[in-house]
Design an enzyme around this catalytic site. Structure first.
Site, PDB file in Angstrom:
ATOM      1  N   LYS A   1     -13.959  -2.565  10.135  1.00 29.49           N
ATOM      2  CA  LYS A   1     -14.674  -3.538   9.383  1.00 29.49           C
ATOM      3  C   LYS A   1     -16.083  -4.012   9.986  1.00 29.49           C
ATOM      4  O   LYS A   1     -17.047  -4.068   9.243  1.00 29.49           O
ATOM      5  CB  LYS A   1     -13.981  -5.066   9.635  1.00 29.49           C
TER       6      LYS A   1
ATOM      7  N   ARG B   1       0.716  -1.227   0.162  1.00 32.71           N
ATOM      8  CA  ARG B   1       0.181  -0.084  -0.069  1.00 32.71           C
ATOM      9  C   ARG B   1       0.712   1.235  -0.201  1.00 32.71           C
ATOM     10  O   ARG B   1       0.166   2.458   0.107  1.00 32.71           O
ATOM     11  CB  ARG B   1      -1.038   0.146   1.118  1.00 32.71           C
TER      12      ARG B   1
ATOM     13  N   THR C   1      -2.258  -8.237  14.601  1.00 35.87           N
ATOM     14  CA  THR C   1      -1.508  -7.570  13.703  1.00 35.87           C
ATOM     15  C   THR C   1      -1.877  -6.076  13.201  1.00 35.87           C
ATOM     16  O   THR C   1      -3.185  -5.844  13.237  1.00 35.87           O
ATOM     17  CB  THR C   1      -1.457  -8.463  12.339  1.00 35.87           C
TER      18      THR C   1
ATOM     19  N   ASP D   1     -13.298 -11.813  12.690  1.00 32.83           N
ATOM     20  CA  ASP D   1     -12.434 -11.144  12.239  1.00 32.83           C
ATOM     21  C   ASP D   1     -12.556  -9.365  11.880  1.00 32.83           C
ATOM     22  O   ASP D   1     -12.483  -8.808  10.913  1.00 32.83           O
ATOM     23  CB  ASP D   1     -12.238 -11.843  10.487  1.00 32.83           C
TER      24      ASP D   1
HETATM   25 CA    CA Z   1      -7.914 -10.287   9.039  1.00 32.40          CA
END
Ligand code: CA
Length: 741
Positions: free
Chosen positions: A359, A144, A267, A332
């Site tokens: 998300k 990115r 992460t 997630d």
């Molecule tokens: Ca993930």
């Protein structure tokens, strides 16, 4: 056809723009390229002639003060130049531009330097990433972007290196391995530079790693500090900046969960933002590993700092505060999405806030002086895992049915791992006081593993889900429903009123990042192949360019020689087209042509004619008999190991070859050479011999034959076969042709 009215807002912007026009003279005489990039430039962003870091400046609003291209004239914008990029995989980088030189990254962590006016390529740098690393990248082999600082560029590589390069020549000055490369760590995010330190995170939580961020001395590459985001599974101290914080958050993790083997996740793979006003560094922390909280932490504890924003002292990496968006994360739901800083009038006060649309579907406004939640509101419809937030405690009001590992029942969660908003950059305009969210609606079912296959394995996703069974049923109506339900939108969100001001709907998800300017404009590419500009205040569409390929990346703008340019990477890829299968819908038919597109007023360059739009003739399927038992076994194996890259139901997504239309389906020997012997490992398709016998590999082949037969019979040939992906031809790849100027 287009009618433009100068709004008071635009008039004000143009007046303000006069100031930056005057400043231009000074900027041109003091030209010294990347050598001039320092704290002052990154704090202010300068006069907008440069786009000196991925988010424009330390506030990461992706808002440019330039006004030459504005809502009144953007209809005159045209292509100034373009460059074909060599790799037809996900293009996610935002270019940076300093004194007329443009630096942009592509797949496999390659870095390219261009003359920002002529499009002439100045140099390129290929760090030589081992292609087999692709199987440890959850979401394509993307990158990115780079950071610039005092004459150097900093590049993170897919295999975990941080490389400092001379910005003039592209030659490396130093390189450090920031990860244990025997573990499935990757780097896809752009580094940030703060106080002569380069800050870099990593990814890998889908496979099983422990997240952390490291600061390196920009001159020497020497490590300054490291901050782990989750406790050490061994219970030992790390001798790291995070030790004191880890001692406090350890009780939020269970004694014997799978995090002890997986590392717990957390992460920091994208957003790391420096607050120059408060001298704080914010980390956007990712999901748990495995996703399933019941398996990860025995269903116990909040599991800090998963899905949190953590503030650190930049000099030492010491903890200051945190806010956890999704306690006990199990879907997630990362908090890695772009973080944007601003000062907003809230409750009669000017509040220093950070904003994020992660998300999980809630737009967060957080007080950055103390980490307290100011507001959290749903920015997409249909969010069903939580109804809202208790602003006193900062915790969500959850739907108990969403915790599938407690109920033992599958739950169709909206949004999902594929996100209400993923990494695609979000812009914020201080003029309109709106955040521009590249949003989408994509649900997914979550359920506990039902077979030993879904336990931890040495290769493939380890997320604690019933992946083997998580594909679309053989039901044409269900497939069509899933496809129709996966949509996108551009949401102009008012973070003071906590509601959308305007919205543009798209028929498919995975549209591009946004960029805003003082010309009352918002730029965004679309999954179906347009580069668009909207009026920032009203959402009225003012410009569209047929890019001939889907766009995911965010744009940048800059000015050289008195002329404003807008640059954006075009090309498809990333998590969603790889994994979603049929539900990607029409976007599957959009060719994948990786290109850097650069626009200016009255630009006259033209793209070469688009490749033929005729669908590929479906490859004749083998006539051999497939046994139901083999098909069933192959389906479980495909779902477990293959679907996250080759698409649910092997339907492809227009990035990797469509296996339902593969000539290799008819060739059992070649199939074995690929799946078992690793014949294509140098293209990233490694051997799966660690987890599959040769007989099982053939079962996968039989499953795909059977799926293709069903799809052709029930969904129509075009949908079943997909259309060809028009990747760059080998000749173009070899020469990396640069387009008209
Ligand atoms: Ca993930």
């Amino acid at each position: 056809m287009r009618r433009h009215v100068m709004t008071p807002l635009l008039a004000a912007a143009m007046l303000w723009g006069c100031g930056s026009e005057r400043a231009q003279t000074g900027a041109q005489t003091a030209r010294d390229g990347v050598g001039k990039v320092d704290a002052a430039l990154l704090t202010s962003g300068g006069d907008g002639h440069d786009w000196a870091m991925t988010g424009f400046n330390y506030q990461e609003q992706r808002f440019s003060p330039l006004t030459q291209i504005n809502a009144g004239n953007v209809g005159r914008m045209g292509l100034a130049w373009f460059a074909d990029m060599p790799d037809a995989r996900g293009q996610e980088a935002t270019p940076i531009v300093i004194d007329g030189k443009l630096f942009v990254t592509g797949p496999w962590s390659k870095l390219f330097a261009f003359d920002a006016v002529s499009g002439r390529k100045l140099w390129e740098y290929d760090p030589g990433v081992d292609k087999q690393k692709a199987v440890q990248a959850c979401c394509d082999v993307v990158n990115r972007g780079v950071a610039a600082w005092k004459g150097q560029l900093f590049l993170g590589t897919l295999d975990g290196r941080l490389i400092a390069l001379n910005a003039e020549t592209g030659t490396p000055n130093w390189s450090v391995q920031t990860t244990d490369n025997s573990r499935p760590y990757t780097i896809t995010g752009a580094p940030r530079v703060v106080k002569d330190m380069v800050i870099i995170g990593n990814g890998g939580a889908e496979f099983g790693v422990r997240g952390y961020v490291t600061a390196y001395d920009a001159t020497s590459g020497a490590q300054k500090w490291r901050f782990y985001t989750v406790p050490n599974p061994t219970g030992a101290k790390d001798g790291a900046a995070s030790d004191a914080a880890m001692a406090k958050v350890s009780p939020t993790w269970s004694k014997n969960g799978q995090w002890k083997q997986s590392g717990g996740g957390g992460t920091v793979w994208d957003s790391i933002v420096y607050d120059a006003e408060l001298n704080q560094l914010y980390l956007g922390v990712g999901n748990g590993s495995p996703w399933n909280h019941g398996l990860r932490s025995e269903g116990q504890g909040d599991n800090l700092f998963l899905s949190s924003i953590v503030a650190l002292k930049p000099e030492t990496g010491e903890y200051i505060w945190h806010y956890q968006e999704t306690p006990a994360e199990t879907w997630d739901f990362t908090a890695t999405q772009p973080i944007t800083l601003a000062t907003l009038p809230i409750g009669g006060q000017q509040r220093k806030v950070l904003m994020q649309a992660p998300k999980n579907g809630f737009f967060y406004v957080i007080d950055r002086t103390n980490g307290r939640l100011v507001n959290a509101s749903q920015f997409v419809p249909g969010v069903n895992w939580a109804s809202g937030y208790d602003l006193k405690t900062g915790r969500p009001n959850e739907n108990p049915a969403a915790r599938y590992y407690r109920t033992g029942k599958p739950f169709l969660t909206v949004p999902s791992a594929l996100a209400a908003h993923n990494w695609q950059p979000m812009a914020f305009s201080p003029q309109t006081r709106l955040a521009y969210i590249p949003a989408q609606s994509v649900g997914a079912a979550y359920l506990n593993p039902s077979s030993p296959l879904d336990q931890r394995q040495p290769i493939g996703f380890n997320v604690g889900q019933d992946l083997g069974n998580a594909m679309y049923p053989r039901d044409a109506a269900a497939v069509k429903g899933a496809t129709a339900g996966a949509t996108g939108s551009l949401v102009a969100w008012d973070p003071v009123a906590n509601k959308p001001r305007w919205k543009v709907d798209y028929p498919t998800p995975w549209n591009g990042g946004t960029m805003a300017t003082a010309g009352n404009l918002v730029f965004q590419g679309t999954a179906l192949g347009e580069f668009r500009a909207y009026a920032a205040d009203s959402g009225k569409q003012l410009f569209s360019f047929p890019a001939g390929t889907g766009i995911m990346a965010g744009a940048a703008t800059y000015m050289v020689g008195g002329k404003q340019y807008v640059a954006v990477l075009a090309g498809r890829g990333g998590a969603l087209p790889l994994s979603i299968g049929y539900a990607i819908g029409k976007a599957r038919d959009v060719p994948n042509r990786p290109r850097l597109l650069v626009f200016a007023l009255d630009g006259k360059a033209a793209l070469p004619p688009a490749p033929g739009a005729t669908p590929a003739a479906p490859v004749p399927l083998p006539t051999e008999t497939v046994a139901p038992q083999q098909v069933a076994q192959g389906k479980l194996l495909f779902g477990r190991y293959c679907q996250v890259c080759h698409g649910a139901n092997a339907a492809g997504g227009g990035v990797l070859p469509n296996l339902q239309n593969s000539p290799v389906l008819a060739d059992a020997e070649t199939w074995k050479s690929i799946l078992i012997d690793g014949a294509l490992k140098d293209q990233g398709m490694v051997s799966f011999a660690k987890v599959m016998t040769p007989e099982q590999a053939q079962a996968v082949r039989h499953y795909i034959i059977d799926e293709a037969r069903w799809a052709r019979a029930n969904l129509g040939n075009a949908n079943a076969a997909g259309k060809p992906t028009a990747a760059a031809t080998p000749a173009e790849t070899a020469s990396m042709k640069t387009g008209a100027r």
